[in-house]
Design an enzyme around this catalytic site. Structure first.
Site, PDB file in Angstrom:
ATOM      1  N   CYS A   1      44.894 -26.854 -43.139  1.00 36.14           N
ATOM      2  CA  CYS A   1      45.915 -25.824 -43.316  1.00 36.14           C
ATOM      3  C   CYS A   1      45.971 -25.491 -44.808  1.00 36.14           C
ATOM      4  O   CYS A   1      46.257 -26.380 -45.628  1.00 36.14           O
ATOM      5  CB  CYS A   1      47.249 -26.377 -42.829  1.00 36.14           C
ATOM      6  SG  CYS A   1      48.647 -25.287 -43.118  1.00 36.14           S
TER       7      CYS A   1
ATOM      8  N   THR B   1      48.139 -23.646 -46.311  1.00 42.16           N
ATOM      9  CA  THR B   1      49.523 -23.652 -46.793  1.00 42.16           C
ATOM     10  C   THR B   1      49.962 -25.081 -47.122  1.00 42.16           C
ATOM     11  O   THR B   1      50.567 -25.324 -48.173  1.00 42.16           O
ATOM     12  CB  THR B   1      50.446 -23.042 -45.712  1.00 42.16           C
ATOM     13  OG1 THR B   1      49.858 -21.826 -45.246  1.00 42.16           O
ATOM     14  CG2 THR B   1      51.821 -22.754 -46.260  1.00 42.16           C
TER      15      THR B   1
ATOM     16  N   TYR C   1      54.090 -22.256 -40.920  1.00 45.05           N
ATOM     17  CA  TYR C   1      54.489 -22.839 -42.203  1.00 45.05           C
ATOM     18  C   TYR C   1      54.562 -21.785 -43.313  1.00 45.05           C
ATOM     19  O   TYR C   1      55.259 -21.960 -44.298  1.00 45.05           O
ATOM     20  CB  TYR C   1      53.444 -23.874 -42.657  1.00 45.05           C
ATOM     21  CG  TYR C   1      53.507 -25.233 -42.021  1.00 45.05           C
ATOM     22  CD1 TYR C   1      54.467 -25.568 -41.056  1.00 45.05           C
ATOM     23  CD2 TYR C   1      52.583 -26.215 -42.396  1.00 45.05           C
ATOM     24  CE1 TYR C   1      54.490 -26.839 -40.494  1.00 45.05           C
ATOM     25  CE2 TYR C   1      52.615 -27.484 -41.848  1.00 45.05           C
ATOM     26  CZ  TYR C   1      53.562 -27.793 -40.895  1.00 45.05           C
ATOM     27  OH  TYR C   1      53.581 -29.065 -40.347  1.00 45.05           O
ATOM     28  N   GLY C   2      53.763 -20.736 -43.150  1.00 46.27           N
ATOM     29  CA  GLY C   2      53.495 -19.818 -44.264  1.00 46.27           C
ATOM     30  C   GLY C   2      54.700 -19.168 -44.890  1.00 46.27           C
ATOM     31  O   GLY C   2      54.683 -18.816 -46.067  1.00 46.27           O
TER      32      GLY C   2
ATOM     33  N   CYS D   1      43.462 -18.507 -44.350  1.00 47.69           N
ATOM     34  CA  CYS D   1      44.369 -19.207 -43.417  1.00 47.69           C
ATOM     35  C   CYS D   1      43.514 -19.577 -42.213  1.00 47.69           C
ATOM     36  O   CYS D   1      42.769 -18.739 -41.697  1.00 47.69           O
ATOM     37  CB  CYS D   1      45.509 -18.278 -42.999  1.00 47.69           C
ATOM     38  SG  CYS D   1      46.484 -18.897 -41.601  1.00 47.69           S
ATOM     39  N   THR D   2      43.618 -20.824 -41.773  1.00 48.65           N
ATOM     40  CA  THR D   2      42.715 -21.286 -40.715  1.00 48.65           C
ATOM     41  C   THR D   2      42.969 -20.575 -39.382  1.00 48.65           C
ATOM     42  O   THR D   2      42.079 -20.485 -38.543  1.00 48.65           O
ATOM     43  CB  THR D   2      42.809 -22.812 -40.549  1.00 48.65           C
ATOM     44  OG1 THR D   2      44.188 -23.191 -40.368  1.00 48.65           O
ATOM     45  CG2 THR D   2      42.273 -23.529 -41.777  1.00 48.65           C
TER      46      THR D   2
ATOM     47  N   ASP E   1      47.250 -29.343 -38.741  1.00 44.55           N
ATOM     48  CA  ASP E   1      47.597 -27.968 -39.135  1.00 44.55           C
ATOM     49  C   ASP E   1      49.014 -27.685 -38.646  1.00 44.55           C
ATOM     50  O   ASP E   1      49.549 -28.419 -37.814  1.00 44.55           O
ATOM     51  CB  ASP E   1      46.609 -26.973 -38.502  1.00 44.55           C
ATOM     52  CG  ASP E   1      46.924 -25.525 -38.874  1.00 44.55           C
ATOM     53  OD1 ASP E   1      47.240 -25.259 -40.055  1.00 44.55           O
ATOM     54  OD2 ASP E   1      46.888 -24.645 -37.997  1.00 44.55           O
ATOM     55  N   SER E   2      49.567 -26.579 -39.128  1.00 36.48           N
ATOM     56  CA  SER E   2      50.882 -26.163 -38.634  1.00 36.48           C
ATOM     57  C   SER E   2      50.830 -25.857 -37.135  1.00 36.48           C
ATOM     58  O   SER E   2      51.868 -25.842 -36.475  1.00 36.48           O
ATOM     59  CB  SER E   2      51.337 -24.907 -39.367  1.00 36.48           C
ATOM     60  OG  SER E   2      50.448 -23.837 -39.072  1.00 36.48           O
TER      61      SER E   2
HETATM   62  N1  DGL Z   1      46.903 -22.306 -40.588  1.00 36.80           N
HETATM   63  C1  DGL Z   1      47.687 -22.393 -41.745  1.00 36.80           C
HETATM   64  C2  DGL Z   1      46.961 -22.053 -43.033  1.00 36.80           C
HETATM   65  O1  DGL Z   1      45.765 -22.216 -43.108  1.00 36.80           O
HETATM   66  C3  DGL Z   1      49.135 -21.975 -41.734  1.00 36.80           C
HETATM   67  C4  DGL Z   1      49.585 -20.817 -40.957  1.00 36.80           C
HETATM   68  C5  DGL Z   1      51.081 -20.856 -40.849  1.00 36.80           C
HETATM   69  O2  DGL Z   1      51.585 -21.778 -40.233  1.00 36.80           O
HETATM   70  O3  DGL Z   1      51.740 -19.968 -41.413  1.00 36.80           O
HETATM   71  O4  DGL Z   1      47.564 -21.663 -44.000  1.00 36.80           O
END
Ligand code: DGL
Length: 290
Positions: free
Chosen positions: A77, A79, A45-46, A200-201, A13-14
């Protein structure tokens, strides 16, 4: 059992959000080994853009294959899944690969009012993949889609050491209140949103705040459990499921957590959310290939 069955499953994940998926994986697959990589040095990452997220996803996938000889990869993740899962599949055609996407179909099955809220990052909710998913369910329910800029970052920051405590909790609550407030009324009466998809996780770790804000009648839907079941199915099909006999090994012997960011926040998150000791955690460098 083949040799591959002894190899770990890679999860990435990020940042710390994918630990919510690891929680479900470890419950579903108690005999498996896991190596979890949090790209916290580059989170969130988003709001980064697809090219950056795709490049990180490929670098991390390559690293987990080359250094840890993973037998499957779970992209925990939304994203990264939206931006890069197709490329990852093409790059590792033999590797069982599981992505996560907002659980709209289970939400359609759960809703009684026919109004479903979806929260996620801007990257996920503006992706073609999400647009296709939404279009495939057209007419089955009404979806109210809300990107939550800053929320994953606030959850990530809440694991900092020393903790900012009240300040972080207040920020997470304020962001949840602002974004859900913009979506309309929540509840179980006609016209109200009765189901909220956590797309989002990271948001799983704001579940209690969301429940408190929205009330007990609203169903919150996350993706960890279906992803864990899908991972089991893929391993079974590949013949690489670990042997499931005798007592399962203790978690600290089968789970390794790595971060491209600072160590202490990961140790903090691992302890707080997964009851794992600090020795399970280490830092890692995953440079971007030129
Ligand atoms: N946990 C990630 C997701 O499910 C990304 C959150 C992020 O880094 O912005 O999208």
């Amino acid at each position: 059992m083949t040799d591959a069955a002894q190899q770990p499953i890679g999860v990435f994940d990020s940042g710390v959000g994918g630990l919510s998926v690891l929680q479900a994986l470890r419950a579903e697959l108690p005999y498996e080994r896991f190596v979890y990589l949090a790209d916290s040095g580059n989170a969130p990452y988003g709001e980064r853009g697809d090219a950056f997220v795709a490049a990180r996803t490929q670098a991390i996938g390559d690293h987990l294959c080359a250094q840890h000889h993973i037998k499957a990869l779970v992209v925990a993740c939304n994203t990264a899944t939206a931006a890069a899962i197709h490329e990852a599949r093409a790059r590792h055609p033999q590797l069982p690969l599981v992505g996560v996407e907002p659980a709209l179909k289970p939400a359609v099955a759960a809703t009684r009012t026919g109004r479903i809220g979806v929260i996620g990052t801007r990257g996920t909710l503006s992706s073609h993949k999400f647009a296709r998913l939404l279009a495939s369910l057209q007419g089955q329910a009404e979806f109210i889609v809300q990107p939550c800029n800053g929320l994953a970052h606030a959850i990530e920051r809440s694991t900092a050491v020393p903790p900012a405590g009240v300040q972080d909790a207040t920020e997470i609550r304020a962001l949840c209140a602002r974004y859900t407030g913009a979506m309309g009324r929540f509840g179980s009466s006609p016209g109200e949103i009765d189901t909220l998809v956590l797309g989002c996780t990271h948001y799983v770790f704001a579940q209690e705040v969301l429940r408190d804000l929205l009330g007990p009648e609203v169903t919150l839907i996350a993706t960890g459990e279906p992803v864990a079941r899908q991972t089991r199915r893929l391993l079974q099909a590949a013949g690489t499921l670990a042997a499931e006999s005798g007592p399962p090994p203790p978690p600290q012997e089968r789970i390794r957590l790595l971060t491209t960011g600072a160590l202490a926040p990961l140790q903090n998150a691992a302890h707080r959310w997964l009851q794992l000791p600090a020795q399970c955690c280490a830092t890692v460098d995953v440079p971007q290939p030129r």
